[in-house]
Design a protein around this motif. Structure first.
Motif, mmCIF file in Angstrom:
data_model
loop_
_atom_site.group_PDB
_atom_site.id
_atom_site.type_symbol
_atom_site.label_atom_id
_atom_site.label_comp_id
_atom_site.label_asym_id
_atom_site.label_seq_id
_atom_site.Cartn_x
_atom_site.Cartn_y
_atom_site.Cartn_z
ATOM 1 N N LEU A 1 -59.795 -39.048 6.027
ATOM 2 C CA LEU A 1 -59.114 -39.338 7.287
ATOM 3 C C LEU A 1 -58.343 -38.139 7.829
ATOM 4 C CD1 LEU A 1 -57.656 -42.862 6.389
ATOM 5 C CD2 LEU A 1 -59.733 -42.358 7.686
ATOM 6 N N ILE B 1 -56.013 -43.672 12.227
ATOM 7 C CA ILE B 1 -55.751 -42.232 12.319
ATOM 8 C C ILE B 1 -54.768 -41.939 13.450
ATOM 9 C CG2 ILE B 1 -56.789 -39.998 12.854
ATOM 10 C CD1 ILE B 1 -59.315 -40.949 11.435
ATOM 11 N N ALA B 2 -54.939 -42.622 14.587
ATOM 12 C CA ALA B 2 -54.014 -42.414 15.714
ATOM 13 C C ALA B 2 -52.587 -42.758 15.300
ATOM 14 C CB ALA B 2 -54.450 -43.258 16.905
ATOM 15 N N GLN B 3 -52.425 -43.842 14.534
ATOM 16 C CA GLN B 3 -51.086 -44.216 14.078
ATOM 17 C C GLN B 3 -50.563 -43.226 13.045
ATOM 18 O OE1 GLN B 3 -49.049 -46.813 15.256
ATOM 19 N NE2 GLN B 3 -47.611 -45.532 14.091
ATOM 20 N N GLY C 1 -59.596 -50.695 12.878
ATOM 21 C CA GLY C 1 -60.602 -49.717 12.483
ATOM 22 C C GLY C 1 -59.967 -48.392 12.120
ATOM 23 N N VAL C 2 -60.807 -47.450 11.688
ATOM 24 C CA VAL C 2 -60.331 -46.155 11.220
ATOM 25 C C VAL C 2 -59.699 -45.350 12.351
ATOM 26 C CG1 VAL C 2 -61.087 -43.926 10.301
ATOM 27 C CG2 VAL C 2 -61.931 -46.042 9.275
ATOM 28 N N ASP C 3 -60.275 -45.395 13.552
ATOM 29 C CA ASP C 3 -59.742 -44.603 14.671
ATOM 30 C C ASP C 3 -58.308 -45.014 15.001
ATOM 31 O OD1 ASP C 3 -62.102 -43.240 14.833
ATOM 32 O OD2 ASP C 3 -62.912 -44.432 16.495
ATOM 33 N N ALA C 4 -58.056 -46.316 15.022
ATOM 34 C CA ALA C 4 -56.700 -46.795 15.307
ATOM 35 C C ALA C 4 -55.741 -46.384 14.200
ATOM 36 C CB ALA C 4 -56.709 -48.316 15.463
ATOM 37 N N THR D 1 -55.750 -52.389 5.645
ATOM 38 C CA THR D 1 -56.910 -52.062 6.468
ATOM 39 C C THR D 1 -58.180 -51.990 5.625
ATOM 40 O OG1 THR D 1 -55.503 -50.846 8.016
ATOM 41 C CG2 THR D 1 -57.858 -50.384 8.112
ATOM 42 N N ASP E 1 -51.150 -40.089 12.973
ATOM 43 C CA ASP E 1 -50.672 -38.929 13.745
ATOM 44 C C ASP E 1 -49.247 -39.181 14.244
ATOM 45 O OD1 ASP E 1 -53.113 -37.660 13.386
ATOM 46 O OD2 ASP E 1 -53.912 -38.270 15.347
#
Length: 326
Positions: free
Chosen positions: A202, A289-291, A284-287, A244, A293
């Motif tokens: 990630l 990773i955004a968090q 999902g993974v994108d959400a 998750t 960050d």
């Protein structure tokens, strides 16, 4: 600092020996008041201070099925004792034989013969011996050494400081209040173990540390610092079950911001500065990773103004060195 366990025998004291007795879980500000009283006596007599403590905790011995979540592991307790200035810790096995000793026998066998105490320092509620019949007054009557009893310690709001109260605060994510009562940042010591390597995939490689199953720490995201050897790194940490990716056993995962290298098998000290948010499950993974960050930005901001909470906190050296130099 010497760490001894029964049946070892402490070395013959070449200098006067002040002994503080009890279970000082977490070495919070109340415990520090007892330790300071002991250190003051030692300074006045050119002596040293030893801690006489017990394992398991007497409460755990008498109620083995109850919840007895320690704030500090033996490694953390030793680190705190050394930073406070104690010369050694002597840990006695709390078993049926010890619990059955009369107060007089405990004094003769353990405080006089084993520890060779010149002075004993205890908290206001200290009890010992069969049926908890012994007190500070019993020590004075039967010991033949000086006894110092330290009053209960209350915080600025007038509330008595206790390990139970700190555990409750940690479990609710009230880290700042817990740290204030501790008088130092809550920290853990653990060995980095192999995980699923998902953090690396990630973009956030983590050092994984398994905490005690009874840890009082709330599940969530924290601004942390990590001591690797003698270097302290700013970091962000997650403690929880990683919902998750399915419900898993609790794990501490720490991402060091300014570090690259292999930490597997190394012993790290992780200090908790701020509670950022509770643990969440993402779609999902994108959400996720955004968090992550956002969490990293919040952690960096929280650590940017970090300063030691006390002389003990400074002695522990768990605040990012670059912050202190700024």
């Amino acid at each position: 600092m010497l760490l001894l366990r029964q049946p070892q025998t402490p070395p013959d004291p070449a200098v006067p020996r002040v002994v503080m007795i009890g279970n000082f879980d977490g070495f919070h500000r109340g415990h520090q008041a007892v330790a300071q009283a002991a250190l003051n006596v030692a300074d006045s007599s050119n002596g040293v201070v030893w801690l006489l403590t017990f394992d398991p905790h007497p409460r755990a011995f008498f109620s083995p099925t109850g919840a007895h979540n320690a704030l500090a592991s033996p490694a953390v307790e030793a680190r705190l004792a050394a930073a406070i200035g104690l010369a050694g810790i002597y840990t006695m096995n709390f078993d049926k034989a010890l619990s059955s000793q009369t107060p007089q026998a405990f004094i003769a066998d353990n405080i006089v013969a084993r520890m060779q105490a010149d002075c004993v320092v205890v908290g206001h509620d200290f009890r010992f011996g069969q049926g908890r019949a012994g007190s500070a007054e019993t020590l004075r009557e039967h010991g033949g050494f000086r006894v110092v009893e330290v009053d209960a310690f209350a915080d600025e709001g007038g509330q008595t400081v206790s390990s139970t109260r700190i555990r409750s605060l940690l479990s609710k994510g009230h880290l700042a209040e817990a740290n204030g009562i501790l008088g130092h940042r809550y920290f853990v010591i653990g060995t980095v173990e192999h995980g699923e390597k998902r953090g690396r995939e990630l973009g956030y490689p983590t050092a994984n540390i398994a905490l005690d199953a009874g840890s009082a720490l709330a599940h969530g995201i924290y601004a942390t610092t990590v001591k690797v050897g003698e270097t302290v790194y700013p970091s962000v940490a997650s403690y929880g079950r990683r919902p998750t990716f399915g419900d898993k056993p609790p794990l501490l995962e720490v991402h060091l911001f300014d570090y690259s290298g292999d930490l597997y098998g190394q012993q790290l000290e992780v200090a908790f500065h701020s509670y950022l948010r509770p643990e969440l499950k993402f779609d999902g993974v994108d959400a996720l990773i955004a968090q992550m960050d956002k969490d990293s930005e919040m952690a960096r901001a929280a650590l940017a103004s970090a300063q030691p909470l006390s002389q003990l906190d400074q002695a522990l050296g768990l605040v990012h060195a670059n912050v202190l130099a700024a």
